[in-house]
Design a protein around this motif. Structure first.
Motif, PDB file in Angstrom:
ATOM      1  N   LEU A   2      83.240  46.087  53.673  1.00  0.00           N
ATOM      2  CA  LEU A   2      82.266  45.040  53.861  1.00  0.00           C
ATOM      3  C   LEU A   2      82.107  44.733  55.342  1.00  0.00           C
ATOM      4  O   LEU A   2      83.033  44.883  56.133  1.00  0.00           O
ATOM      5  N   PRO A   3      80.910  44.319  55.748  1.00  0.00           N
ATOM      6  CA  PRO A   3      80.689  44.042  57.160  1.00  0.00           C
ATOM      7  C   PRO A   3      81.472  42.839  57.632  1.00  0.00           C
ATOM      8  O   PRO A   3      81.700  41.875  56.903  1.00  0.00           O
ATOM      9  N   THR A   4      81.915  42.887  58.874  1.00  0.00           N
ATOM     10  CA  THR A   4      82.602  41.758  59.476  1.00  0.00           C
ATOM     11  C   THR A   4      81.829  41.333  60.713  1.00  0.00           C
ATOM     12  O   THR A   4      80.971  42.029  61.208  1.00  0.00           O
ATOM     13  N   GLY A   5      82.163  40.199  61.240  1.00  0.00           N
ATOM     14  CA  GLY A   5      81.513  39.789  62.470  1.00  0.00           C
ATOM     15  C   GLY A   5      81.597  38.299  62.667  1.00  0.00           C
ATOM     16  O   GLY A   5      81.992  37.542  61.790  1.00  0.00           O
ATOM     17  N   SER A   6      81.211  37.870  63.878  1.00  0.00           N
ATOM     18  CA  SER A   6      81.319  36.472  64.240  1.00  0.00           C
ATOM     19  C   SER A   6      80.372  35.599  63.450  1.00  0.00           C
ATOM     20  O   SER A   6      80.480  34.381  63.488  1.00  0.00           O
ATOM     21  N   ARG A   7      79.414  36.189  62.734  1.00  0.00           N
ATOM     22  CA  ARG A   7      78.469  35.396  61.964  1.00  0.00           C
ATOM     23  C   ARG A   7      78.978  35.054  60.572  1.00  0.00           C
ATOM     24  O   ARG A   7      78.279  34.401  59.801  1.00  0.00           O
ATOM     25  N   GLY A   8      80.165  35.504  60.214  1.00  0.00           N
ATOM     26  CA  GLY A   8      80.712  35.207  58.903  1.00  0.00           C
ATOM     27  C   GLY A   8      81.038  33.732  58.771  1.00  0.00           C
ATOM     28  O   GLY A   8      81.085  32.978  59.752  1.00  0.00           O
ATOM     29  N   PRO A   9      81.285  33.259  57.535  1.00  0.00           N
ATOM     30  CA  PRO A   9      81.625  31.852  57.326  1.00  0.00           C
ATOM     31  C   PRO A   9      82.939  31.491  57.994  1.00  0.00           C
ATOM     32  O   PRO A   9      83.807  32.334  58.207  1.00  0.00           O
ATOM     33  N   LYS A  10      83.085  30.222  58.323  1.00  0.00           N
ATOM     34  CA  LYS A  10      84.336  29.730  58.889  1.00  0.00           C
ATOM     35  C   LYS A  10      85.283  29.419  57.738  1.00  0.00           C
ATOM     36  O   LYS A  10      85.004  28.545  56.922  1.00  0.00           O
ATOM     37  N   VAL A  11      86.397  30.163  57.675  1.00  0.00           N
ATOM     38  CA  VAL A  11      87.298  30.089  56.536  1.00  0.00           C
ATOM     39  C   VAL A  11      88.706  29.750  57.005  1.00  0.00           C
ATOM     40  O   VAL A  11      89.206  30.325  57.980  1.00  0.00           O
ATOM     41  N   VAL A  12      89.338  28.813  56.307  1.00  0.00           N
ATOM     42  CA  VAL A  12      90.752  28.500  56.517  1.00  0.00           C
ATOM     43  C   VAL A  12      91.497  28.909  55.251  1.00  0.00           C
ATOM     44  O   VAL A  12      91.157  28.467  54.154  1.00  0.00           O
ATOM     45  N   ALA A  13      92.499  29.766  55.399  1.00  0.00           N
ATOM     46  CA  ALA A  13      93.285  30.253  54.256  1.00  0.00           C
ATOM     47  C   ALA A  13      94.687  29.659  54.327  1.00  0.00           C
ATOM     48  O   ALA A  13      95.370  29.777  55.353  1.00  0.00           O
ATOM     49  N   PHE A  14      95.113  29.022  53.226  1.00  0.00           N
ATOM     50  CA  PHE A  14      96.414  28.366  53.164  1.00  0.00           C
ATOM     51  C   PHE A  14      97.365  29.169  52.284  1.00  0.00           C
ATOM     52  O   PHE A  14      96.979  29.639  51.214  1.00  0.00           O
TER      53      PHE A  14
END
Length: 321
Positions: A2-14
């Motif tokens: 899948l594409p990645t990049g700075s335009r992806g959603p802001k995600v916090v993973a706990f």
């Protein structure tokens, strides 16, 4: 991929340990705007020894998170392997991970856990950032009912393997503060992801810090709860539906926006449907396990499921026969 990049959603993973490693290995294919928040209660193995000897945060789960986010080129793979390398000796270095020693050295030199983790992140060219949930090493204490015998178990490593039903868990000290940068990441996040992982020792502890709960309540972030593929010792008596109920209990009323589950692992679909409906969440079912390995997440399948959940895709795969 899948594409990645700075335009992806802001995600916090706990999370912590192998569960958070699986989440980060998937999320890195969805977004570069990624912050991992890691529990600081590990008291076993190399981390426990360094915590006891040096009075530092346990570095092991933080090391695992950094390793999951390393770059995919030769440099990143080399440093990932260096961080994960464990010594096998007849002396005091036995079972210590190189990454734990490196992180401990940087903390000693810089006197700032986050600065030390950022240095390791630059070394590995990681996709995202890793933060401790608190600057204070913590302990987990659980009330356990073992066939009618009520016990109080203290220590993450002991709670994780204690036989019986966990009735209640606590963090010690209860007054510990969340790291300020964690609170800022929550405020800025589009999504916060909890799970998969050891339920009472890696996922739930984050919800027991009042500052994290308040940050979640006072932000516009959406919450995704990713259910485990299998149960472990500490959740051997829990159904998938019980995890949803438990999440709301320990978060003191915070509800997930989306509950993500693998249809091949669901133990009681009707009960899960009901639990999700009660909290007015959306159930997304996707196969996220590896072919032939029902207990292991496939990073790309998991990434596709997370992307669909974030984007609001609602078409689900059917439950396996």
């Amino acid at each position: 991929m899948l594409p990645t990049g700075s335009r992806g959603p802001k995600v916090v993973a706990f999370g912590g340990g192998h569960g958070l490693y699986a989440t980060l290995s998937a999320l890195r294919h969805v977004t570069d705007n990624l912050t991992a928040v890691v529990t600081v209660a590990d008291d076993g193995g190399s981390s426990g020894r360094l915590r006891s000897e040096l009075g530092i945060l346990p570095p092991g789960d933080l090391r695992m998170a950094l390793s999951a986010l390393c770059d995919d080129d030769e440099w990143g793979h080399l440093w990932r392997d260096v961080l994960q390398h464990r010594y096998v000796t007849d002396g005091p270095l036995n079972n210590h991970a190189t990454g734990n020693l490196l992180i401990a050295a940087l903390w000693n030199l810089l006197d700032d856990p986050v600065k030390g983790l950022d240095v390791v992140g630059r070394l590995l060219n990681v996709h995202g950032r890793v933060l401790p949930m608190s600057n204070v090493p913590m302990d987990i204490e659980a009330d356990v009912d073992d066939n009618g015998h009520h016990k109080v178990i203290r220590g993450q490593s002991l709670v994780a393997v204690a036989p019986g039903r966990v009735e209640q868990v606590r963090l010690i000290p209860e007054s510990a503060d969340a790291h300020p940068e964690v609170l800022g990441a929550i405020q800025d996040a589009d999504w916060c992801v909890f799970g998969p992982g050891s339920w009472y020792t890696s996922v739930i502890p984050h919800l027991m810090l009042p500052e994290i709960r308040n940050a979640l309540k006072n932000s516009n972030t959406k919450i995704l709860l990713a259910l485990n593929l299998t149960n472990d010792v500490e959740t051997s008596d829990m159904r998938h539906a019980d995890h949803v109920t438990s999440f709301v209990k320990y978060s003191r009323g915070i509800t997930p926006t989306v509950v993500l589950a693998d249809p091949t692992s669901i133990d009681d679909l009707s009960a899960l449907d009901e639990a999700v409906d009660v909290v007015e969440a959306r159930l997304v079912m996707r196969q996220v396990n590896q072919a032939g390995r029902g207990d292991v997440h496939d990073p790309l399948r998991f990434a596709a499921a997370l992307r669909d959940a974030f984007e609001g895709t609602i078409t689900d795969v059917s439950r396996a026969d």
